[in-house]
Design an enzyme around this catalytic site. Sequence first.
Site, PDB file in Angstrom:
ATOM      1  N   TYR A  28      30.090  37.398  36.606  1.00 18.88           N
ATOM      2  CA  TYR A  28      30.049  37.571  38.055  1.00 18.88           C
ATOM      3  C   TYR A  28      29.726  39.031  38.391  1.00 18.88           C
ATOM      4  O   TYR A  28      30.317  39.947  37.822  1.00 18.88           O
ATOM      5  CB  TYR A  28      31.390  37.140  38.660  1.00 18.88           C
ATOM      6  CG  TYR A  28      31.514  37.492  40.118  1.00 18.88           C
ATOM      7  CD1 TYR A  28      30.566  37.043  41.044  1.00 18.88           C
ATOM      8  CD2 TYR A  28      32.556  38.268  40.592  1.00 18.88           C
ATOM      9  CE1 TYR A  28      30.656  37.365  42.381  1.00 18.88           C
ATOM     10  CE2 TYR A  28      32.660  38.591  41.936  1.00 18.88           C
ATOM     11  CZ  TYR A  28      31.704  38.147  42.826  1.00 18.88           C
ATOM     12  OH  TYR A  28      31.793  38.485  44.150  1.00 18.88           O
ATOM     13  N   LYS A  74      37.986  29.542  44.554  1.00 21.18           N
ATOM     14  CA  LYS A  74      36.981  28.543  44.216  1.00 21.18           C
ATOM     15  C   LYS A  74      37.616  27.152  44.036  1.00 21.18           C
ATOM     16  O   LYS A  74      38.173  26.638  44.968  1.00 21.18           O
ATOM     17  CB  LYS A  74      36.224  29.018  42.973  1.00 21.18           C
ATOM     18  CG  LYS A  74      35.752  30.477  43.068  1.00 21.18           C
ATOM     19  CD  LYS A  74      34.768  30.649  44.191  1.00 21.18           C
ATOM     20  CE  LYS A  74      34.218  32.036  44.452  1.00 21.18           C
ATOM     21  NZ  LYS A  74      34.899  33.217  44.099  1.00 21.18           N
ATOM     22  N   ARG A  98      56.415  41.728  49.175  1.00 17.06           N
ATOM     23  CA  ARG A  98      55.429  42.194  48.185  1.00 17.06           C
ATOM     24  C   ARG A  98      55.950  41.879  46.784  1.00 17.06           C
ATOM     25  O   ARG A  98      55.204  41.507  45.883  1.00 17.06           O
ATOM     26  CB  ARG A  98      55.150  43.699  48.338  1.00 17.06           C
ATOM     27  CG  ARG A  98      54.291  44.236  47.196  1.00 17.06           C
ATOM     28  CD  ARG A  98      53.660  45.600  47.435  1.00 17.06           C
ATOM     29  NE  ARG A  98      54.416  46.513  48.238  1.00 17.06           N
ATOM     30  CZ  ARG A  98      55.518  47.158  47.825  1.00 17.06           C
ATOM     31  NH1 ARG A  98      56.010  46.982  46.617  1.00 17.06           N
ATOM     32  NH2 ARG A  98      56.149  47.970  48.643  1.00 17.06           N
TER      33      ARG A  98
HETATM   34  O1  P1T Z   1      35.768  36.511  45.178  1.00 22.87           O
HETATM   35  P1  P1T Z   1      37.030  36.720  44.405  1.00 22.87           P
HETATM   36  O2  P1T Z   1      38.105  35.729  44.721  1.00 22.87           O
HETATM   37  O3  P1T Z   1      37.521  38.125  44.420  1.00 22.87           O
HETATM   38  O4  P1T Z   1      36.679  36.373  42.868  1.00 22.87           O
HETATM   39  C1  P1T Z   1      35.792  37.135  42.093  1.00 22.87           C
HETATM   40  C2  P1T Z   1      35.188  36.276  41.006  1.00 22.87           C
HETATM   41  C3  P1T Z   1      35.647  36.385  39.711  1.00 22.87           C
HETATM   42  N1  P1T Z   1      35.150  35.638  38.712  1.00 22.87           N
HETATM   43  C4  P1T Z   1      34.165  34.739  38.920  1.00 22.87           C
HETATM   44  C5  P1T Z   1      33.641  33.936  37.786  1.00 22.87           C
HETATM   45  C6  P1T Z   1      33.658  34.572  40.201  1.00 22.87           C
HETATM   46  O5  P1T Z   1      32.689  33.661  40.385  1.00 22.87           O
HETATM   47  C7  P1T Z   1      34.164  35.362  41.273  1.00 22.87           C
HETATM   48  C8  P1T Z   1      33.611  35.274  42.658  1.00 22.87           C
HETATM   49  N2  P1T Z   1      32.357  34.666  42.714  1.00 22.87           N
HETATM   50  C9  P1T Z   1      31.628  34.441  43.831  1.00 22.87           C
HETATM   51  C10 P1T Z   1      31.984  34.829  45.057  1.00 22.87           C
HETATM   52  C11 P1T Z   1      30.353  33.727  43.591  1.00 22.87           C
HETATM   53  O6  P1T Z   1      29.755  33.177  44.527  1.00 22.87           O
HETATM   54  O7  P1T Z   1      29.938  33.669  42.424  1.00 22.87           O
END
Ligand code: P1T
Length: 379
Positions: free
Chosen positions: A98, A195, A46
């Site tokens: 988001y 992403k 961790r």
């Molecule tokens: O899904 P996660 O890895 O926890 O990330 C969150 C997040 C934060 N910031 C932006 C700009 C994002 O697009 C996302 C996650 N977005 C999607 C799952 C989506 O389809 O827009």
Amino acid sequence: MKFNTKTIHGGQKLDPVYGAVMPPIYQTSTYGQTTPGGHKGYEYSRTHNPTRNALENAFSSIENGNYGLAFASGLAAIDAILKLLEPGDEVISTNDLYGGSYRLFTKIYKDFGIKFHFVNMENADNIKSYLNENTKLIWVETPTNPMMNIIDIKAIAEISKHRNTMLAVDNTFATPYLQRPLDLGADIVMHSATKYIGGHSDLVMGALIVKDKNLSDRLYFIQNASGAICGPQDSFLALRGIKTLHVRMQRHCENGKAIAEFLANHPKIERVYWPGFESHPNHNIAKSQMHDFGGMVSFVTRGNNYNEALRLLEKLKIFTLAESLGGVESLAGHPASMTHASIPKKEREKVGVVDALIRLSVGIEDKMDLIADLNQAIG
Ligand code: P1T
């Protein structure tokens, strides 16, 4: 070192044991000690893990930071930033963002006594009337998800720099290939590495990158104390993804442009949101702070017709109807019912997230196939 070399070599060294070119997946929770405290720099996974550390060094390198931190998800990374705050503190955030970030802010941290202001930052001066001695964080998403608004990072940094406030930029849509917020005056860069960084829709991960040692120490303390770290297998996959980030992004941008232009010229499409258009309200800022315009495109069908949008989404064959973005494969999403469903309808419609809005994550397939798929679905 130039960016295209950093993606492959930045922060990396040969594995000290056998010279492995890729860091081994150190699939271990703990490390043997010869005497209490007698270890080789690793005690418990961790706290530190060699594969995760290799990834964190890569994060730091590609964003021109000094320190990188990897988390279990993008939201876990944002959560760590919010844990720097105290009750009574105030946050100024972009008003288009988001849905999960909005939910974390309003459904969890609001109840811990933190006040959020959602502000249209397309004109950076708009934040001025919200800044006060309690403002501890400015949260900028640019391009915004899903409306593709562009926020002038440098201008926001200038306005806030003499105050005791941090500027954090969610760089998920742009990636460091397109823009590097730390160079523009931001204090923290955040990524949903799920992403474009991962790039292959096979992991969920978050990243934070900073320049300042003190800020890094505080975030590292939170990372270890709260424990939302990512595992060594995912760290390895993200490292592999980063090595092709520049090549993938080039194609995402090329295909994104082709799709945006195709849609803009289609008589059955009402409006297309893509910062590469000269008519985009913040095109000049996009041009100055981004290296290209990315692979995200949002649009509305003619007459703002929800049923037509639904029918279109159901007819797509190469684009997959799915949440998420940034993978090699093209995805289509319906923000109102999917990624932004946690934002009340009235709030989301104010910024343009109407029921007829479709968001595309344009992949790196052949662009003619993608255009043909959209063309048959639009009908
Ligand atoms: O899904 P996660 O890895 O926890 O990330 C969150 C997040 C934060 N910031 C932006 C700009 C994002 O697009 C996302 C996650 N977005 C999607 C799952 C989506 O389809 O827009």
